[in-house]
Enzyme design. Structure first.
Site, PDB file in Angstrom:
ATOM      1  N   GLY A  21     -21.731   2.967 -70.316  1.00  0.00           N
ATOM      2  CA  GLY A  21     -21.368   1.635 -70.810  1.00  0.00           C
ATOM      3  C   GLY A  21     -20.375   0.865 -69.966  1.00  0.00           C
ATOM      4  CB  SER A  22     -19.151   1.053 -66.482  1.00  0.00           C
ATOM      5  OG  SER A  22     -20.276   0.916 -65.666  1.00  0.00           O
ATOM      6  CG  ASN A 121     -32.925  -3.935 -66.909  1.00  0.00           C
ATOM      7  OD1 ASN A 121     -32.095  -3.267 -67.511  1.00  0.00           O
ATOM      8  ND2 ASN A 121     -33.679  -3.418 -65.945  1.00  0.00           N
ATOM      9  CG  HIS A 123     -33.469  -1.675 -61.477  1.00  0.00           C
ATOM     10  ND1 HIS A 123     -33.854  -0.578 -62.217  1.00  0.00           N
ATOM     11  CD2 HIS A 123     -33.897  -1.456 -60.208  1.00  0.00           C
ATOM     12  CE1 HIS A 123     -34.495   0.274 -61.419  1.00  0.00           C
ATOM     13  NE2 HIS A 123     -34.535  -0.241 -60.202  1.00  0.00           N
ATOM     14  CB  SER A 150     -32.057  -6.697 -59.009  1.00  0.00           C
ATOM     15  OG  SER A 150     -32.284  -6.297 -57.674  1.00  0.00           O
ATOM     16  CG  LEU A 158     -39.836   0.320 -65.510  1.00  0.00           C
ATOM     17  CD1 LEU A 158     -38.981   0.236 -66.766  1.00  0.00           C
ATOM     18  CD2 LEU A 158     -40.129   1.776 -65.155  1.00  0.00           C
ATOM     19  CG  ASP A 159     -36.978  -1.422 -63.547  1.00  0.00           C
ATOM     20  OD1 ASP A 159     -36.285  -1.853 -64.480  1.00  0.00           O
ATOM     21  OD2 ASP A 159     -37.028  -0.211 -63.236  1.00  0.00           O
TER      22      ASP A 159
HETATM   23  C1  GRF Z   1     -26.226   1.137 -64.078  1.00  0.00           C
HETATM   24  O1  GRF Z   1     -26.314   1.612 -62.769  1.00  0.00           O
HETATM   25  C2  GRF Z   1     -27.344   0.171 -64.380  1.00  0.00           C
HETATM   26  O2  GRF Z   1     -27.706  -0.605 -63.289  1.00  0.00           O
HETATM   27  C3  GRF Z   1     -28.469   1.124 -64.711  1.00  0.00           C
HETATM   28  O3  GRF Z   1     -27.867   2.155 -65.437  1.00  0.00           O
HETATM   29  C4  GRF Z   1     -26.494   2.259 -65.071  1.00  0.00           C
HETATM   30  C5  GRF Z   1     -25.707   2.080 -66.325  1.00  0.00           C
HETATM   31  O4  GRF Z   1     -24.334   2.255 -66.113  1.00  0.00           O
HETATM   32  N1  GRF Z   1     -29.535   0.433 -65.400  1.00  0.00           N
HETATM   33  P1  GRF Z   1     -23.324   1.926 -67.278  1.00  0.00           P
HETATM   34  O5  GRF Z   1     -23.809   2.674 -68.511  1.00  0.00           O
HETATM   35  O6  GRF Z   1     -23.321   0.450 -67.508  1.00  0.00           O
HETATM   36  O7  GRF Z   1     -21.997   2.427 -66.814  1.00  0.00           O
END
Ligand code: GRF
Length: 236
Positions: A21-22, A121, A123, A150, A158-159
């Protein structure tokens, strides 16, 4: 140009997350500091316990967990039923934008259509390169000199939705997956904030598979600059 959303009516944002969840935290902090005119109205996860839900609770944001096993028939998750229930719940918080920030489940097309043009999203690759999982390992294996992240509109594939903006980082000779992932993640946070900021200001929308920014069609993704602003590459 579309009228900017007034600071008095912050954009209602729901976040989907499965892990640490960063990126969610970056949105929480940006909202708290006044840098983003948003109201985080709910955090939703497919994991009963994860960092993202903890961070939401600490910030006083309603946090909801949905277990895939509750929707399993003969041990296999009924994805449509899972998505329908999850997105019904998301609907109750009336989001104007749904942000997938490290949400690790594929979302079915019926649920995606419910938020068409209103779901983003993040990614960790320079799309269209390296869709799916293990993007950092894929970039290293491919001998890439540059990697990144991105933010794109979510479509059923997907993506594969139209990319709003990207952040680029160098790949170094001594990189490991861990080192590269950390370098990318550092730039994911300002990238996500900048993209959500564009949306909250009413400056961006999706029409068909085209993105319009300030009523101009975007011909290639915006690029995150060193000062955390978004620009078209090569423009002033
Ligand atoms: C991130 O690298 C995001 O791009 C990917 O999953 C990771 C999630 O990191 N989809 P966080 O949970 O937000 O720290």
């Amino acid at each position: 140009m579309l009228p900017a959303k007034l600071a008095l009516t912050p954009l209602r944002v729901a976040v989907l997350a499965s892990g640490r969840g960063s990126n969610l935290q970056a949105l929480i902090d940006a909202q708290a500091s006044g840098a983003l005119p948003i109201n985080l109205v709910g955090v939703f996860s497919d994991r009963a316990s994860c960092g993202a839900l903890e961070r939401a609770r600490l910030a006083g944001i309603p946090a909801h967990a949905f277990a895939a096993r509750d929707f399993a028939i003969d041990g296999i998750c009924d994805r449509e039923a899972f998505d329908a229930a999850l997105f019904d719940l998301i609907g109750t918080v009336q989001p104007e934008l749904v942000v997938c920030a490290g949400y690790l489940r594929v979302i079915g097309s019926a649920a995606v259509q419910r938020h068409h043009g209103r779901m983003l999203n993040i990614h960790p690759s320079l799309l269209p390169k390296f869709r799916g999982l293990h993007t950092h390992a894929q970039a290293l294996a491919a001998g890439e000199r540059e990697h990144g992240a991105s933010v794109h509109f979510v479509i059923p594939a997907l993506d594969a939705g139209a990319v709003i903006a990207q952040a680029r980082v160098p790949v170094r000779a001594d990189d490991s997956v861990t080192k590269l992932a950390a370098r990318v993640l550092q730039r994911e946070h300002p990238l996500l904030i900048a993209c959500v900021g564009l949306f909250a200001a009413g400056r961006i929308f999706l029409h068909g598979s085209d993105i319009f920014v300030d009523s101009r069609r975007l011909s290639r993704p915006l690029q995150l600059q060193a000062d955390d602003t978004l620009r078209e590459k090569g423009s002033e």
